[in-house]
Design a protein around this motif. Structure first.
Motif, PDB file in Angstrom:
ATOM      1  N   GLY A 117       0.810  -1.200   0.000  1.00 19.03           N
ATOM      2  CA  GLY A 117       0.000   0.000   0.000  1.00 19.03           C
ATOM      3  C   GLY A 117       0.847   1.256   0.000  1.00 19.03           C
ATOM      4  O   GLY A 117       1.958   1.269   0.538  1.00 19.03           O
ATOM      5  N   THR A 118       0.319   2.301  -0.610  1.00 21.66           N
ATOM      6  CA  THR A 118       0.987   3.599  -0.639  1.00 21.66           C
ATOM      7  C   THR A 118      -0.042   4.687  -0.385  1.00 21.66           C
ATOM      8  O   THR A 118      -1.161   4.627  -0.907  1.00 21.66           O
ATOM      9  N   VAL A 119       0.328   5.667   0.428  1.00 26.84           N
ATOM     10  CA  VAL A 119      -0.477   6.873   0.629  1.00 26.84           C
ATOM     11  C   VAL A 119       0.379   8.062   0.242  1.00 26.84           C
ATOM     12  O   VAL A 119       1.498   8.223   0.734  1.00 26.84           O
ATOM     13  N   GLU A 120      -0.141   8.891  -0.665  1.00 26.58           N
ATOM     14  CA  GLU A 120       0.505  10.143  -1.064  1.00 26.58           C
ATOM     15  C   GLU A 120      -0.507  11.260  -0.840  1.00 26.58           C
ATOM     16  O   GLU A 120      -1.583  11.257  -1.445  1.00 26.58           O
ATOM     17  N   SER A 121      -0.185  12.205   0.023  1.00 29.92           N
ATOM     18  CA  SER A 121      -1.164  13.218   0.409  1.00 29.92           C
ATOM     19  C   SER A 121      -0.568  14.612   0.374  1.00 29.92           C
ATOM     20  O   SER A 121       0.647  14.798   0.505  1.00 29.92           O
ATOM     21  N   VAL A 122      -1.455  15.590   0.207  1.00 29.95           N
ATOM     22  CA  VAL A 122      -1.087  17.003   0.162  1.00 29.95           C
ATOM     23  C   VAL A 122      -2.071  17.772   1.038  1.00 29.95           C
ATOM     24  O   VAL A 122      -3.288  17.548   0.961  1.00 29.95           O
ATOM     25  N   PHE A 123      -1.543  18.693   1.855  1.00 27.22           N
ATOM     26  CA  PHE A 123      -2.384  19.463   2.763  1.00 27.22           C
ATOM     27  C   PHE A 123      -2.050  20.952   2.665  1.00 27.22           C
ATOM     28  O   PHE A 123      -0.914  21.334   2.420  1.00 27.22           O
ATOM     29  N   THR A 124      -3.069  21.766   2.869  1.00 25.12           N
ATOM     30  CA  THR A 124      -2.906  23.218   2.972  1.00 25.12           C
ATOM     31  C   THR A 124      -3.687  23.708   4.179  1.00 25.12           C
ATOM     32  O   THR A 124      -4.583  23.023   4.683  1.00 25.12           O
ATOM     33  N   GLU A 176       3.963  11.073   2.517  1.00 20.95           N
ATOM     34  CA  GLU A 176       3.971   9.848   1.727  1.00 20.95           C
ATOM     35  C   GLU A 176       4.447   8.699   2.603  1.00 20.95           C
ATOM     36  O   GLU A 176       5.345   8.855   3.432  1.00 20.95           O
ATOM     37  N   ALA A 177       3.847   7.540   2.401  1.00 19.06           N
ATOM     38  CA  ALA A 177       4.278   6.341   3.117  1.00 19.06           C
ATOM     39  C   ALA A 177       3.939   5.121   2.281  1.00 19.06           C
ATOM     40  O   ALA A 177       2.915   5.086   1.589  1.00 19.06           O
ATOM     41  N   THR A 178       4.815   4.116   2.352  1.00 18.83           N
ATOM     42  CA  THR A 178       4.598   2.825   1.706  1.00 18.83           C
ATOM     43  C   THR A 178       4.701   1.748   2.774  1.00 18.83           C
ATOM     44  O   THR A 178       5.569   1.816   3.657  1.00 18.83           O
ATOM     45  N   PHE A 179       3.838   0.748   2.700  1.00 14.35           N
ATOM     46  CA  PHE A 179       3.730  -0.212   3.794  1.00 14.35           C
ATOM     47  C   PHE A 179       3.086  -1.497   3.284  1.00 14.35           C
ATOM     48  O   PHE A 179       2.503  -1.541   2.191  1.00 14.35           O
TER      49      PHE A 179
END
Length: 230
Positions: A117-124, A176-179
């Protein structure tokens, strides 16, 4: 402002496959947008110098200019109890208004491929230079009565070593994280979600989120969709 209603029914969205390669996009929301009381920041009321209250959805628009506070100690979560607004003992001022807090926004792409699994996120709109962690949480549905709480797991490694990130001076951040294995989607008994927590003391707590309402404050969350039917 976007508005969502978070109930005990699964939120409909594109399915997340657990085996085939697939990606979904999640939009993060705050508790007010979900039709819930804001959980971990509090506003004062006139004539009550020692106590604070959770902002409720029907009053948030009128309180955007109000300063927000921490609780003096941990404050238990029960997002499904509309009456659980307080009073709570007043803690330190958080140096921002309710409008500042609710201005946060974010999105994430969640991918599953061959069990990874991978999560790629962007926040403002986050707290400038704020220290954050991302959590993978489960809430029973329908919720228990009395509510026994959510299961909060640091995203990725169980010791929390992958879950931290820091916003820049303008309140923007990427994470970002991969797991392994992939994230488990929601099902008829558990609502799964990602959430980000701001740590007002600048500290993270490994496998634990910290003291909610006092030192740790959930700002945004994104429910995961249910898996597609086989």
């Amino acid at each position: 402002m976007r508005h969502f209603i978070l109930t005990t029914t699964l939120i409909a969205a594109a399915p997340l496959a657990a085996t085939a390669e697939q990606a979904i996009t999640l939009d993060f929301i705050d508790h007010i947008e979900a039709g819930l009381n804001e959980l971990d920041v509090f506003v004062a009321r006139e004539g009550e110098p020692t106590h604070v209250y959770r902002p409720a959805p029907d009053e948030a628009a009128a309180r955007l200019g109000d300063q927000i506070f921490a609780g003096a100690g941990p404050v238990a979560h029960n997002p499904f109890d509309a009456e659980a607004i307080g009073p709570h003992l007043k803690g330190r001022p958080l140096g921002m208004t309710l409008g500042d807090w609710l201005a946060a926004d974010g999105s994430a792409t969640v991918t599953c491929a061959d069990g990874t699994g991978t999560v790629e996120s962007v926040f403002t709109g986050l707290v400038p230079e704020g220290v954050y962690t991302m959590w993978y949480s489960f809430v029973p549905q329908p919720p228990t009565e009395p509510f026994t709480g959510a299961l909060d797991l640091p995203l990725g490694a169980r010791d929390g070593s992958q879950s931290g990130f820091t916003a820049d001076a303008k309140g923007s951040a990427t994470f970002e994280a991969t797991f392994e294995p992939c994230l488990q989607p929601s099902d008829p008994q558990l609502l799964a979600m990602l959430a980000i927590t701001w740590h007002g003391d600048g500290e993270t707590y490994g496998s634990a989120p910290g003291s909610f309402g006092n030192l740790s404050h959930v700002q945004l969350f994104a429910p995961l969709p249910a898996a597609s039917e086989s």
